[in-house]
Design an enzyme around this catalytic site. Structure first.
Site, PDB file in Angstrom:
ATOM      1  CB  CYS A 278      -0.955  -0.010   1.182  1.00 19.82           C
ATOM      2  SG  CYS A 278      -2.049  -1.450   1.155  1.00 19.82           S
TER       3      CYS A 278
ATOM      4  CG  HIS B 284      -5.986   2.352  -0.603  1.00 20.65           C
ATOM      5  ND1 HIS B 284      -4.769   2.835  -1.039  1.00 20.65           N
ATOM      6  CD2 HIS B 284      -5.679   1.373   0.321  1.00 20.65           C
ATOM      7  CE1 HIS B 284      -3.799   2.175  -0.434  1.00 20.65           C
ATOM      8  NE2 HIS B 284      -4.318   1.285   0.377  1.00 20.65           N
TER       9      HIS B 284
END
Lengths: 397, 397
Positions: B83, B347
């Protein structure tokens, strides 16, 4: 860039057939990384960053791997450039050091490949997403395709094109397989150590005509590591006697010209390799005439021929003759792939480019044992990934 | 490092629910990269290298993507840090420039994620291979696990621990969701633009108690790009008025201390975020008191709270109170996640870290429209990947 970078320690595992040894990628990485640290005689705490290459592991495999060496909170990067992944990690490490940002960076590469899943070097998922796929239609129309891995088809068709355009023979292509298998007999880290006759190579199973099995790299597991350090670091740690200078290095990707070409020879990367070599020669002030030993990307025998031409070892079209002449083995003008190359040493994608560097460092230090190239002073590494990049590195002792 | 690096152009796509728009990753990348070039007013031919982040595409997706902008043969790197991938690509670009090696480097990130396949941010394959997995047993014994994505469990358990240790309430956690959804109403690039009450947030479906759906980032497609340039480049192209300085930046990975901890709060990265922030503050000479606007990694509401503490916005344990006080929205001491954050902007793993940079550049230039933070002069970006790295960047106009 503001400074020179040196390779101060290298290490690799033995390369293995997937499934033949029960190990995880982080165990391979620990073995290779630990060997590189021991080779340099330094501790992991001196490493400031880690550029870590792999193609088929997870998004944080780099961290999982380097944590086996130490947990010091340093920046760690997962890097991928298909079959050129290892040399891409090495190029990052070199840039970080040569630019003055760091004094000691670890380049690490590994691959735990699925048994039999990848054919000869790249999987179809990578292939489908790469620009190379654009050429697939052209080549399918020209040459037809069999139920073999896409990379074998691409390189096989490039070999056919070389035969048609330049009169290259099957025997000349097979000479590369004969040579590299013979070289690997002296390399205990190679996946294979078996010597074959030219007749054996020609008579082995056809993968994609004219390429036979003994002219193709296998699927392999393994890891390799190199520590790249600044001149200041080399002096501070008394490594002058063992450090090998990275005299030049370039990474090339596709251009409009290679995109537009309908030639298989262009598609598999001869122009990319020529571009990378040209830039590395210019940066280093060295030429092919200065080189003693070469580790190049012989994923298939034909790519060794194409790379002879791209590196300037011969004119375009003359590489088959060069291979058959003995000029690229012991006693010849250069020794190419003393390690056995990808064909016989093996080809764990993330590790290959760094393992080439390791072999050259051993050669330039005179530590290559039974496969030592006499009085080797300059080495050249060439690593290429379809749809990714070509990387050429010049090392000087 | 020998010089300062500036962000001279940024661009992003709108972030979208996977499957809601028929596009390929290279189409997203072209849109974001083209926008960044247009924003800087320069041509792609001036780009010297490209650091390209993605987690779920192929080994040569970076090349496939940048070739949409141009085929100039430059070095291209596929980069991954889970991430934190986007900010890792940005950190590479910044290092290449700040060290004097390059004058203009493209940082690009994108993700085309499988619809519904990834839960809230990271897939189980990544998780299984990460050091975080080592802690799974400890937490399973302490908190029990449900059939929710591993990341939601980890962060949910960190939230429970925060409630137990510090008396944090469900309402304080939910206040983050309320705020970030509200902020996104002014962001046309956000995946959602819906305003919810605190009661709505608390009453939405429980993902992993105490975290409810409106406190969790969704699965998203999208791309973001930033052009990083040297001072020399900024002057040569007259970009002084639009360039934003990268005043400090640090990437931290796990240490022995974080490995040894059995605390969920430590496992999900508060110590990593603190380490990265501390290094970025030292490098820049700036502190949290100098910061006006923050884009931070609110993959789950609890991580926004933990990051307040890691960045020094409040003492450990006081973050729930800070969130509920209004100090981190318009009219407060800082505006945190004016873009809507991961929770409402979305995201797409490879894009997130670069999209944070884009939002801050717009804020610092006064170009953020309806979500403009008044007189913003210093911005802080925080991006973290489980098992990967925490990256903190300080931007100054």
């Amino acid at each position: 860039m503001t400074g020179t970078a040196f390779v101060v320690g290298v290490g690799t595992t033995k390369f293995e057939k997937p499934g033949s040894r029960a190990w995880q990628y982080w165990e391979m990485a620990k073995e290779a990384g630990g060997a590189a640290l021991a080779d340099a005689g330094i501790g992991y705490d001196l490493v400031e960053q880690a550029a870590v290459g792999h193609c088929h592991q997870s998004s944080t495999a780099a961290q999982r791997a380097v944590y086996e060496l130490g947990r010091t909170g340093i920046p760690v990067y997962n890097v991928n450039n298909n079959c050129a992944t290892g040399s891409t990690a090495l190029a990052m490490a070199r840039r970080f050091v040569a630019s003055g940002a760091d004094d000691c960076v670890l380049a690490l590469g590994f691959e735990k490949m699925a048994k039999g899943a990848l054919g000869a070097g790249a999987d179809s998922g990578d292939f489908a997403a790469s620009p190379v796929a654009r050429h697939y239609g052209i080549m399918a129309a020209r040459h037809g395709f069999a139920a073999t891995p896409p990379t074998a088809q691409l390189f096989g068709n490039a070999a056919r094109e070389h035969m048609e355009r330049y009169g290259t023979t099957r025997e000349q292509l097979a000479a590369v397989g004969e040579k590299n298998h013979r070289h690997s007999a002296a390399n205990p880290r190679a996946q294979f150590q078996d010597v074959y006759t030219l007749r054996d190579v020609l008579g082995s199973r056809t993968v994609h005509d004219p390429l036979t099995k003994l002219q193709c790299s296998p699927t392999s597991d393994g890891a390799a590591a190199a520590l790249v350090a600044s001149e200041r670091f080399v002096r501070a740690h008394g490594l002058q006697g063992r450090a090998v200078e990275i005299a030049g290095q370039a990474l090339a990707t596709d251009t409009e010209e290679t995109f537009a070409s309908g030639s298989c020879i262009d598609v598999v990367g001869r122009p990319l390799s020529r571009a990378a070599a040209g830039r590395a020669y210019r940066e280093s002030g060295l030429g092919i005439e200065d080189v003693d030993v070469v580790e190049l990307h012989d994923c298939f025998s034909v790519n060794e021929l194409l790379t002879y031409e791209a590196l300037g070892m011969c004119a375009e079209g003359d590489s088959g003759e060069l291979a058959a002449s003995g000029a690229t083995t012991y006693g010849g003008r250069w020794v190419v792939n003393p390690s056995g190359g990808l064909i016989s040493k093996g080809h764990p994608l993330g590790a290959t480019g760094i393992a080439q560097c390791a072999e050259l460092v051993w050669q330039l230090r005179g530590e290559a044992g039974g496969r030592q190239v006499a009085d080797a002073r300059v080495g050249l590494a060439h690593n290429i990934g379809l749809g990714g990049a070509a990387v050429v590195t010049l090392l000087r002792r």
